[in-house]
Design a protein around this motif. Structure first.
Motif, PDB file in Angstrom:
ATOM      1  N   LEU A  19       0.822  -1.398  -0.488  1.00 30.80           N
ATOM      2  CA  LEU A  19       0.055  -0.354  -0.148  1.00 30.80           C
ATOM      3  C   LEU A  19       0.774   1.655   0.215  1.00 30.80           C
ATOM      4  O   LEU A  19       1.513   0.950   0.377  1.00 30.80           O
ATOM      5  CB  LEU A  19      -0.535   0.066   1.595  1.00 30.80           C
ATOM      6  CG  LEU A  19      -1.511  -1.438   1.248  1.00 30.80           C
ATOM      7  CD1 LEU A  19      -2.548  -0.716   2.920  1.00 30.80           C
ATOM      8  CD2 LEU A  19      -2.621  -1.605   0.496  1.00 30.80           C
ATOM      9  N   SER A  20       0.657   2.676  -1.032  1.00 32.64           N
ATOM     10  CA  SER A  20       0.756   3.512  -0.801  1.00 32.64           C
ATOM     11  C   SER A  20       0.128   4.658  -0.096  1.00 32.64           C
ATOM     12  O   SER A  20      -1.110   4.304   0.169  1.00 32.64           O
ATOM     13  CB  SER A  20       1.435   3.837  -2.223  1.00 32.64           C
ATOM     14  OG  SER A  20       2.678   2.639  -2.327  1.00 32.64           O
ATOM     15  N   CYS A  21       0.712   6.222   0.484  1.00 35.55           N
ATOM     16  CA  CYS A  21       0.367   6.730   0.762  1.00 35.55           C
ATOM     17  C   CYS A  21       0.481   8.036   0.266  1.00 35.55           C
ATOM     18  O   CYS A  21       1.598   8.851   1.427  1.00 35.55           O
ATOM     19  CB  CYS A  21      -0.293   6.656   2.167  1.00 35.55           C
ATOM     20  SG  CYS A  21      -0.888   8.673   3.194  1.00 35.55           S
ATOM     21  N   ALA A  22       0.001   8.782  -0.210  1.00 32.67           N
ATOM     22  CA  ALA A  22       0.349   9.442  -0.608  1.00 32.67           C
ATOM     23  C   ALA A  22      -0.100  11.371  -0.523  1.00 32.67           C
ATOM     24  O   ALA A  22      -1.344  11.549  -0.151  1.00 32.67           O
ATOM     25  CB  ALA A  22       0.507  10.106  -2.098  1.00 32.67           C
ATOM     26  N   ALA A  23       0.890  12.209  -0.218  1.00 32.90           N
ATOM     27  CA  ALA A  23       0.237  13.463   0.578  1.00 32.90           C
ATOM     28  C   ALA A  23       0.604  14.644  -0.771  1.00 32.90           C
ATOM     29  O   ALA A  23       1.710  15.100  -1.053  1.00 32.90           O
ATOM     30  CB  ALA A  23       1.037  13.218   2.303  1.00 32.90           C
ATOM     31  N   SER A  24       0.057  15.196  -0.297  1.00 27.66           N
ATOM     32  CA  SER A  24      -0.275  16.607  -1.199  1.00 27.66           C
ATOM     33  C   SER A  24      -0.740  17.444   0.051  1.00 27.66           C
ATOM     34  O   SER A  24      -1.188  17.392   0.759  1.00 27.66           O
ATOM     35  CB  SER A  24      -0.875  16.710  -2.343  1.00 27.66           C
ATOM     36  OG  SER A  24      -2.298  16.553  -2.458  1.00 27.66           O
ATOM     37  N   GLY A  25       0.301  18.567  -0.454  1.00 29.98           N
ATOM     38  CA  GLY A  25      -0.435  20.282   0.484  1.00 29.98           C
ATOM     39  C   GLY A  25       0.325  20.471   2.015  1.00 29.98           C
ATOM     40  O   GLY A  25       0.205  21.804   2.151  1.00 29.98           O
TER      41      GLY A  25
END
Length: 126
Positions: A19-25
């Protein structure tokens, strides 16, 4: 911060998923990133966490030796490598972000997290 979890799917018992968790902001900074899961009809429970500073990790007992949490050097993605999957691992998996470098007693408390991804379904079945 916006989080997006992906990488779930259908896998046979004994199989693997990442699983991957991509963050933005917002950069992770001194945050703690966590993975939780929620099976149908059950509460959301802690799976693993990692601090962005220092990379301190915690895992719940039922995934010890099977799941590994890690992060990338770019500071925007957290992973959950899941091996030796079992039918009881079937759940929606959520990533979340909390402020500060949390130790286990607080890292496993979902109330510490103020940003959540939308969840990704993991189904372990033959």
């Amino acid at each position: 911060v916006q989080l997006q979890a992906f990488g779930g799917g259908l896998v046979q018992p004994g199989g693997s998923l990442r699983l991957s968790c991509a963050a933005s902001g917002r950069t992770f900074g001194s945050n703690t990133m966590g993975w939780f899961r929620q099976a149908p009809g059950k509460e959301r429970i802690f799976v693993a966490s990692i601090t962005w500073q220092g990379g301190r990790t915690y895992r719940t007992n039922f995934v010890q030796g099977r799941f590994t949490i890690s992060k990338n050097n770019a500071g925007n993605t957290v992973y959950l490598q899941m091996n030796s999957l079992r039918p009881e691992d079937t759940a929606v998996y959520y990533c979340a972000s909390a402020r500060g470098n949390l130790i286990l007693s607080t890292a496993k408390d979902a109330r510490q997290y103020d940003a959540w991804g939308q969840g990704t379904q993991v189904t372990v079945s033959s």
